[in-house]
Design a protein around this motif. Structure first.
Motif, PDB file in Angstrom:
ATOM      1  N   LEU A 159       7.552 -11.182  -2.641  1.00 22.53           N
ATOM      2  CA  LEU A 159       7.435 -10.581  -1.319  1.00 22.53           C
ATOM      3  C   LEU A 159       8.745  -9.887  -0.989  1.00 22.53           C
ATOM      4  N   VAL A 160       8.640  -8.664  -0.487  1.00 24.50           N
ATOM      5  CA  VAL A 160       9.831  -7.883  -0.168  1.00 24.50           C
ATOM      6  C   VAL A 160       9.713  -7.375   1.267  1.00 24.50           C
ATOM      7  N   PRO A 161      10.797  -7.449   2.036  1.00 30.45           N
ATOM      8  CA  PRO A 161      10.757  -6.898   3.391  1.00 30.45           C
ATOM      9  C   PRO A 161      10.485  -5.389   3.375  1.00 30.45           C
ATOM     10  N   LEU A 162       9.852  -4.932   4.432  1.00 30.72           N
ATOM     11  CA  LEU A 162       9.501  -3.523   4.596  1.00 30.72           C
ATOM     12  C   LEU A 162      10.161  -2.995   5.857  1.00 30.72           C
ATOM     13  N   GLY A 163      10.961  -1.947   5.734  1.00 32.42           N
ATOM     14  CA  GLY A 163      11.652  -1.386   6.879  1.00 32.42           C
ATOM     15  C   GLY A 163      10.689  -0.746   7.871  1.00 32.42           C
ATOM     16  N   ALA A 164      11.092  -0.720   9.126  1.00 34.22           N
ATOM     17  CA  ALA A 164      10.231  -0.162  10.172  1.00 34.22           C
ATOM     18  C   ALA A 164       9.956   1.315   9.938  1.00 34.22           C
ATOM     19  N   THR A 208      -4.262  -4.043  -0.175  1.00 34.24           N
ATOM     20  CA  THR A 208      -4.163  -5.452   0.203  1.00 34.24           C
ATOM     21  C   THR A 208      -2.759  -6.027  -0.011  1.00 34.24           C
ATOM     22  N   ASP A 209      -1.897  -5.287  -0.709  1.00 36.47           N
ATOM     23  CA  ASP A 209      -0.531  -5.753  -0.928  1.00 36.47           C
ATOM     24  C   ASP A 209       0.369  -5.478   0.270  1.00 36.47           C
ATOM     25  N   LEU A 210      -0.132  -4.700   1.195  1.00 38.02           N
ATOM     26  CA  LEU A 210       0.680  -4.253   2.320  1.00 38.02           C
ATOM     27  C   LEU A 210       0.369  -5.069   3.560  1.00 38.02           C
ATOM     28  N   ASP A 211       1.405  -5.553   4.233  1.00 37.49           N
ATOM     29  CA  ASP A 211       1.242  -6.260   5.507  1.00 37.49           C
ATOM     30  C   ASP A 211       2.150  -5.574   6.520  1.00 37.49           C
ATOM     31  N   LEU A 212       1.601  -4.562   7.191  1.00 42.23           N
ATOM     32  CA  LEU A 212       2.403  -3.761   8.113  1.00 42.23           C
ATOM     33  C   LEU A 212       2.791  -4.551   9.360  1.00 42.23           C
ATOM     34  N   SER A 213       1.957  -5.464   9.787  1.00 43.09           N
ATOM     35  CA  SER A 213       2.285  -6.236  10.987  1.00 43.09           C
ATOM     36  C   SER A 213       3.456  -7.178  10.739  1.00 43.09           C
ATOM     37  N   ALA A 214       3.536  -7.745   9.534  1.00 41.25           N
ATOM     38  CA  ALA A 214       4.631  -8.659   9.191  1.00 41.25           C
ATOM     39  C   ALA A 214       5.802  -7.929   8.536  1.00 41.25           C
ATOM     40  N   LEU A 215       5.646  -6.611   8.331  1.00 41.94           N
ATOM     41  CA  LEU A 215       6.686  -5.792   7.692  1.00 41.94           C
ATOM     42  C   LEU A 215       7.109  -6.383   6.341  1.00 41.94           C
ATOM     43  N   ARG A 216       6.134  -6.504   5.451  1.00 41.82           N
ATOM     44  CA  ARG A 216       6.451  -6.963   4.111  1.00 41.82           C
ATOM     45  C   ARG A 216       5.403  -6.430   3.133  1.00 41.82           C
ATOM     46  N   VAL A 217       5.772  -6.408   1.867  1.00 40.52           N
ATOM     47  CA  VAL A 217       4.890  -5.902   0.831  1.00 40.52           C
ATOM     48  C   VAL A 217       4.933  -6.867  -0.346  1.00 40.52           C
ATOM     49  N   ARG A 218       3.766  -7.100  -0.932  1.00 38.91           N
ATOM     50  CA  ARG A 218       3.666  -7.965  -2.104  1.00 38.91           C
ATOM     51  C   ARG A 218       3.733  -7.088  -3.355  1.00 38.91           C
ATOM     52  N   VAL A 219       4.692  -7.375  -4.225  1.00 37.15           N
ATOM     53  CA  VAL A 219       4.964  -6.530  -5.374  1.00 37.15           C
ATOM     54  C   VAL A 219       4.739  -7.314  -6.656  1.00 37.15           C
ATOM     55  N   THR A 220       4.040  -6.712  -7.608  1.00 29.66           N
ATOM     56  CA  THR A 220       3.868  -7.315  -8.926  1.00 29.66           C
ATOM     57  C   THR A 220       4.795  -6.598  -9.896  1.00 29.66           C
ATOM     58  N   GLY A 221       5.788  -7.332 -10.393  1.00 33.20           N
ATOM     59  CA  GLY A 221       6.806  -6.727 -11.239  1.00 33.20           C
ATOM     60  C   GLY A 221       6.622  -7.056 -12.702  1.00 33.20           C
ATOM     61  N   LYS A 222       7.714  -7.024 -13.429  1.00 28.38           N
ATOM     62  CA  LYS A 222       7.674  -7.265 -14.873  1.00 28.38           C
ATOM     63  C   LYS A 222       7.185  -8.685 -15.153  1.00 28.38           C
TER      64      LYS A 222
END
Length: 327
Positions: A201-206, A181-195
């Motif tokens: 939200l971080v951009p995702l390369g094609a 559920t953290d992945l949004d391939l259509s919008a090319l972004r990923v939701r990341v839980t860090g420290k």
């Protein structure tokens, strides 16, 4: 075990005499407060270790928290460095824990001064992180698919992981913690839980998105017990471990004929270095890395995500498909 229970266990596992017990009473309340605020067990353990060492020092001097001044703190730190032979980085971590603890004591009205205020250790020069050039990463990520069907299946997953590490500058712990559920391939972004459980939200390369799409059918075949993890162990059908990612990267580097030592955090360093050289936008890169000293690393940020995406698309070597790439 909940974080609050873990905080209590830190104290309970310690052999206590009466003076030490009294010193650690406020420490236990402090750790419980941190646990309620969702600090990780790793953070709770590190904070307790640092403050516990100062408590032992104060007990030996027959002092309390309120009678610890800058001179006493300096003596304790000197002992940790010179007699206990701790590395400077470890002592810095302990000092950070003590600083936070005294901040809480002041808030609670349990202390009048924070002895760490204005106290600084001399820092040793921080070594620059190792960086691999774009050609080396291309050699890793664009290597031929293994010939055996088993290794070919694993490579689809491994390539997706490595593309994502380099694509989005993730820590390996953040990578293995990703859920579907953290992945949004259509919008090319990923939701990341860090420290600190901060979300960004971080951009995702094609290319990373394409690699993940090729892996997902195999993931769906491997998964057991409806595990939500994005990256799955083929044998166990459950969330992949950080150790497994480290080992698979070494296997892939060897197969690609790469002599340089590759490890997951190196791909994060490469992301930052290559993005910075391509864009010069340090603030956007810090945002994407989710550094703990940047308050705008959470999902509700005033930095516009579209702007981050523009910087990413313009600067990252693998942000878009090449014309000759296979479908």
């Amino acid at each position: 075990m909940s974080n609050t229970e873990y905080a209590d266990k830190q104290i309970q596992a310690t052999e206590l005499d009466e003076p030490l017990r009294k010193l650690l009473e406020p420490v236990q309340r402090w750790l419980q407060m941190l646990a309620v605020r969702n600090h990780s067990k790793h953070t709770l353990s590190a904070y307790f270790a640092g403050v516990h060492q100062l408590a032992l020092f104060l007990r030996g001097k027959q002092l309390t928290w309120t009678r610890c001044d800058k001179r006493q703190l300096a003596q304790h730190i000197s002992q940790r460095l010179d007699e206990d032979k701790l590395a400077l980085a470890s002592v810095q971590q302990e000092l950070s824990a003590i600083r936070h603890f005294y901040g809480w004591l002041l808030e609670e009205g349990l202390a009048r001064i924070n002895p760490t205020t204005g106290y600084q250790l001399k820092r040793s020069p921080r070594p620059l992180p190792a960086i691999a050039d774009v050609d080396l990463l291309t050699q890793l990520l664009d290597q031929p698919t293994p010939e055996t069907s088993e290794q070919a299946r694993l490579w689809l997953r491994d390539k997706a992981m490595f593309e994502l590490l380099y694509s989005s500058g993730l820590r390996v712990g953040e990578l293995v913690a990703l859920d579907m559920t953290d992945l949004d391939l259509s919008a090319l972004r990923v939701r990341v839980t860090g420290k600190g459980n901060k979300t960004r939200l971080v951009p995702l390369g094609a290319k990373a998105a394409a690699a993940i799409n090729r892996y997902l059918p195999h993931r769906d075949l491997w998964v057991e017990q409806q595990d939500r993890a994005l990256f799955i162990s083929e044998k166990l059908g459950t969330r992949l471990s950080t150790r497994a990612v480290q080992q698979r990267l070494k296997v892939a580097a060897t197969r690609a004929g790469i002599a340089q030592n590759l490890y997951p955090h190196l791909l994060r360093h490469c992301f930052a270095s290559h993005m910075l050289s391509g864009s010069g936008d340090l603030r956007a890169i810090q945002e994407m890395l989710g550094h703990s000293d940047i308050s705008t690393t959470q999902i509700y940020t005033h930095v516009d995500f579209a702007k981050l995406t523009q910087v990413y698309d313009r600067a990252h070597p693998r942000a878009t498909h090449s014309q000759n790439e296979e479908n």
